[in-house]
Design a protein around this motif. Structure first.
Motif, PDB file in Angstrom:
ATOM      1  N   PHE A  15      54.051  46.265  48.123  1.00  0.00           N
ATOM      2  CA  PHE A  15      52.643  46.261  48.536  1.00  0.00           C
ATOM      3  C   PHE A  15      51.791  45.410  47.592  1.00  0.00           C
ATOM      4  O   PHE A  15      50.973  44.590  48.032  1.00  0.00           O
ATOM      5  N   LEU A  16      51.990  45.586  46.279  1.00  0.00           N
ATOM      6  CA  LEU A  16      51.200  44.830  45.307  1.00  0.00           C
ATOM      7  C   LEU A  16      51.542  43.344  45.351  1.00  0.00           C
ATOM      8  O   LEU A  16      50.653  42.482  45.286  1.00  0.00           O
ATOM      9  N   GLU A  17      52.816  43.030  45.487  1.00  0.00           N
ATOM     10  CA  GLU A  17      53.246  41.635  45.561  1.00  0.00           C
ATOM     11  C   GLU A  17      52.659  40.968  46.810  1.00  0.00           C
ATOM     12  O   GLU A  17      52.188  39.820  46.749  1.00  0.00           O
ATOM     13  N   LYS A  18      52.700  41.677  47.913  1.00  0.00           N
ATOM     14  CA  LYS A  18      52.147  41.142  49.160  1.00  0.00           C
ATOM     15  C   LYS A  18      50.639  40.915  49.044  1.00  0.00           C
ATOM     16  O   LYS A  18      50.099  39.928  49.574  1.00  0.00           O
ATOM     17  N   GLU A  44      51.232  47.337  34.207  1.00  0.00           N
ATOM     18  CA  GLU A  44      51.330  46.216  33.273  1.00  0.00           C
ATOM     19  C   GLU A  44      52.043  45.024  33.908  1.00  0.00           C
ATOM     20  O   GLU A  44      51.659  43.867  33.672  1.00  0.00           O
ATOM     21  N   LYS A  45      53.064  45.273  34.712  1.00  0.00           N
ATOM     22  CA  LYS A  45      53.734  44.171  35.410  1.00  0.00           C
ATOM     23  C   LYS A  45      52.814  43.543  36.461  1.00  0.00           C
ATOM     24  O   LYS A  45      52.816  42.323  36.656  1.00  0.00           O
ATOM     25  N   PHE A  46      52.053  44.366  37.137  1.00  0.00           N
ATOM     26  CA  PHE A  46      51.068  43.860  38.104  1.00  0.00           C
ATOM     27  C   PHE A  46      50.054  42.978  37.386  1.00  0.00           C
ATOM     28  O   PHE A  46      49.696  41.887  37.878  1.00  0.00           O
ATOM     29  N   ALA A  47      49.598  43.414  36.229  1.00  0.00           N
ATOM     30  CA  ALA A  47      48.657  42.611  35.441  1.00  0.00           C
ATOM     31  C   ALA A  47      49.270  41.269  35.068  1.00  0.00           C
ATOM     32  O   ALA A  47      48.601  40.222  35.148  1.00  0.00           O
ATOM     33  N   GLU A  48      50.522  41.277  34.670  1.00  0.00           N
ATOM     34  CA  GLU A  48      51.187  40.020  34.304  1.00  0.00           C
ATOM     35  C   GLU A  48      51.311  39.085  35.489  1.00  0.00           C
ATOM     36  O   GLU A  48      51.174  37.863  35.348  1.00  0.00           O
ATOM     37  N   ARG A  49      51.570  39.640  36.678  1.00  0.00           N
ATOM     38  CA  ARG A  49      51.637  38.799  37.876  1.00  0.00           C
ATOM     39  C   ARG A  49      50.273  38.183  38.171  1.00  0.00           C
ATOM     40  O   ARG A  49      50.184  37.016  38.583  1.00  0.00           O
ATOM     41  N   LEU A  50      49.205  38.922  37.971  1.00  0.00           N
ATOM     42  CA  LEU A  50      47.862  38.392  38.204  1.00  0.00           C
ATOM     43  C   LEU A  50      47.487  37.332  37.174  1.00  0.00           C
ATOM     44  O   LEU A  50      46.823  36.343  37.488  1.00  0.00           O
ATOM     45  N   GLY A  52      49.641  35.526  35.354  1.00  0.00           N
ATOM     46  CA  GLY A  52      50.582  34.423  35.279  1.00  0.00           C
ATOM     47  C   GLY A  52      51.326  34.327  33.965  1.00  0.00           C
ATOM     48  O   GLY A  52      51.806  33.258  33.581  1.00  0.00           O
ATOM     49  N   GLY A  53      51.432  35.420  33.247  1.00  0.00           N
ATOM     50  CA  GLY A  53      52.138  35.422  31.969  1.00  0.00           C
ATOM     51  C   GLY A  53      52.128  36.803  31.348  1.00  0.00           C
ATOM     52  O   GLY A  53      51.551  37.748  31.902  1.00  0.00           O
ATOM     53  N   GLU A  54      52.758  36.936  30.196  1.00  0.00           N
ATOM     54  CA  GLU A  54      52.853  38.229  29.533  1.00  0.00           C
ATOM     55  C   GLU A  54      51.489  38.692  29.028  1.00  0.00           C
ATOM     56  O   GLU A  54      50.662  37.879  28.591  1.00  0.00           O
ATOM     57  N   ILE A  55      51.295  40.004  29.058  1.00  0.00           N
ATOM     58  CA  ILE A  55      50.018  40.574  28.646  1.00  0.00           C
ATOM     59  C   ILE A  55      49.667  40.185  27.214  1.00  0.00           C
ATOM     60  O   ILE A  55      48.527  39.824  26.904  1.00  0.00           O
ATOM     61  N   GLY A  56      50.657  40.254  26.330  1.00  0.00           N
ATOM     62  CA  GLY A  56      50.402  39.985  24.915  1.00  0.00           C
ATOM     63  C   GLY A  56      49.997  38.555  24.621  1.00  0.00           C
ATOM     64  O   GLY A  56      49.475  38.267  23.546  1.00  0.00           O
ATOM     65  N   GLN A  57      50.219  37.655  25.566  1.00  0.00           N
ATOM     66  CA  GLN A  57      49.894  36.249  25.350  1.00  0.00           C
ATOM     67  C   GLN A  57      48.656  35.813  26.115  1.00  0.00           C
ATOM     68  O   GLN A  57      48.302  34.637  26.108  1.00  0.00           O
ATOM     69  N   SER A  58      47.998  36.740  26.788  1.00  0.00           N
ATOM     70  CA  SER A  58      46.843  36.399  27.615  1.00  0.00           C
ATOM     71  C   SER A  58      45.536  36.761  26.926  1.00  0.00           C
ATOM     72  O   SER A  58      45.437  37.779  26.242  1.00  0.00           O
ATOM     73  N   PHE A  94      42.838  35.258  36.999  1.00  0.00           N
ATOM     74  CA  PHE A  94      42.074  36.494  37.047  1.00  0.00           C
ATOM     75  C   PHE A  94      41.770  37.009  35.633  1.00  0.00           C
ATOM     76  O   PHE A  94      42.459  36.680  34.665  1.00  0.00           O
ATOM     77  N   LYS A  95      40.754  37.843  35.565  1.00  0.00           N
ATOM     78  CA  LYS A  95      40.560  38.732  34.424  1.00  0.00           C
ATOM     79  C   LYS A  95      41.030  40.118  34.875  1.00  0.00           C
ATOM     80  O   LYS A  95      40.762  40.535  36.000  1.00  0.00           O
ATOM     81  N   VAL A  96      41.717  40.814  33.971  1.00  0.00           N
ATOM     82  CA  VAL A  96      42.273  42.124  34.324  1.00  0.00           C
ATOM     83  C   VAL A  96      41.824  43.162  33.308  1.00  0.00           C
ATOM     84  O   VAL A  96      41.952  42.970  32.095  1.00  0.00           O
TER      85      VAL A  96
END
Length: 306
Positions: A15-18, A44-50, A52-58, A94-96
């Motif tokens: 659902f989230l990917e779609k 956290e994985k959803f945030a990374e998909r939004l 476009g990279g790992e949370i720690g590097q955004s 995006f901003k998350v």
């Protein structure tokens, strides 16, 4: 990575990917369900998909959680969170905003957050995680896309854990203890000391439930006497209450012919009305803990009414 590297919850991830692919994203999502089901890793994985990279590097991820020396998320934290989300993005992505333990918002900080949900910034997604959504402001719930997490089926958990466990009998015991919660099943499989401590804790819970009152006082003394300070006792009491809820839930499901123990019978049998009353008492005890009432007084009152 298949299924985002998450155990279970395939329908939620699809659902989230779609939603990302079709660009039909909600401004705010509320992930809710029992502790340990996997809400945090999915968020956290959803945030990374939004991002476009790992949370720690955004630079576009903003987290809101209880500070180490606090019991609630305060209004100043929420104000800082709101200011950060209102700033212009450094990128076109995006901003998350990621909020852990939403039930830790008090009335004041909850109302402050509500303003952000009512006036969303462009290309901003807020991900909120809660174990007890009923403690949230109804206006926050109504302005969010609700995503309910359920226990992961045993077959899925077993498939994910079988390479981490030495024997079929140990795997079966872990599945029975975890009750569909990957966040509990993984450390049970990987950490021997955690497994032993958790199993002893479960035995303690059932001993309390089936013992007479004088025996319960002895158990309480033994449970608290070795803990060094009030903070440690409060943490232990909260863990006890969480484990008690899990035990009560197992018994309740058995009453309704829903088997979480692989054919085994719970160590204690209780009527459904009594179980519902104990759930209520446990919830009240948690509220008292969050209000800084002495842990021993809280547990004494609970043990008196079991």
């Amino acid at each position: 990575m298949e299924n985002w590297g998450i155990i279970g919850h395939e329908h939620i991830i699809r659902f989230l990917e779609k939603s990302i692919v079709n660009q039909r994203l909600a401004h705010a999502y509320l992930f809710y369900g029992l502790p340990g089901l996997g809400k945090k890793p999915v968020a956290e994985k959803f945030a990374e998909r939004l991002l476009g990279g790992e949370i720690g590097q955004s630079t576009e991820i903003y987290k809101l959680e209880v500070l180490e020396d606090k019991k609630e998320i305060g209004i100043e934290q929420v104000r800082s969170f709101r200011r950060a989300l209102s700033l212009k993005s450094f990128t076109a992505a995006f901003k998350v905003g990621l909020i852990y333990e939403m039930e830790k918002l008090n009335q004041e900080s909850g109302n402050a957050l509500l303003k952000t949900l009512e006036e969303p910034s462009p290309k901003t997604v807020i991900l909120m995680i809660a174990s007890d959504w009923q403690k949230l402001l109804p206006t926050i719930v109504s302005r969010s896309q609700l995503v309910k997490f359920l226990p992961v089926p045993k077959k899925e958990l077993a498939k994910a854990l079988q390479s981490k466990v030495a024997s079929a009998s140990r795997l079966k015991e872990i599945l029975n203890l975890a009750q569909g919660r990957p966040g509990l099943a993984v450390p049970l499989a990987q950490e021997e000391q955690f497994f032993e401590n958790f199993r002893q804790f479960e035995r303690l819970i059932f001993e309390v439930l089936k013992s007479p009152l004088d025996k319960r006082w002895q158990i309480l003394d033994q449970f608290l006497e070795k803990l060094p300070d009030l903070k440690a006792k409060a943490k232990a009491a909260f863990n006890f209450l969480n484990q008690l809820e899990a035990a009560l839930r197992t018994i309740l499901f058995k009453n309704y012919q829903l088997d979480l123990l692989g054919g085994q019978e719970p160590a204690v049998k209780l009527s459904t009305p009594k179980l519902l009353r104990l759930f209520q008492l446990t919830g009240v005890a948690k509220d008292y803990l969050n209000s800084n009432v002495q842990p021993r007084l809280i547990l004494e009152n609970l043990f008196l009414n079991l």
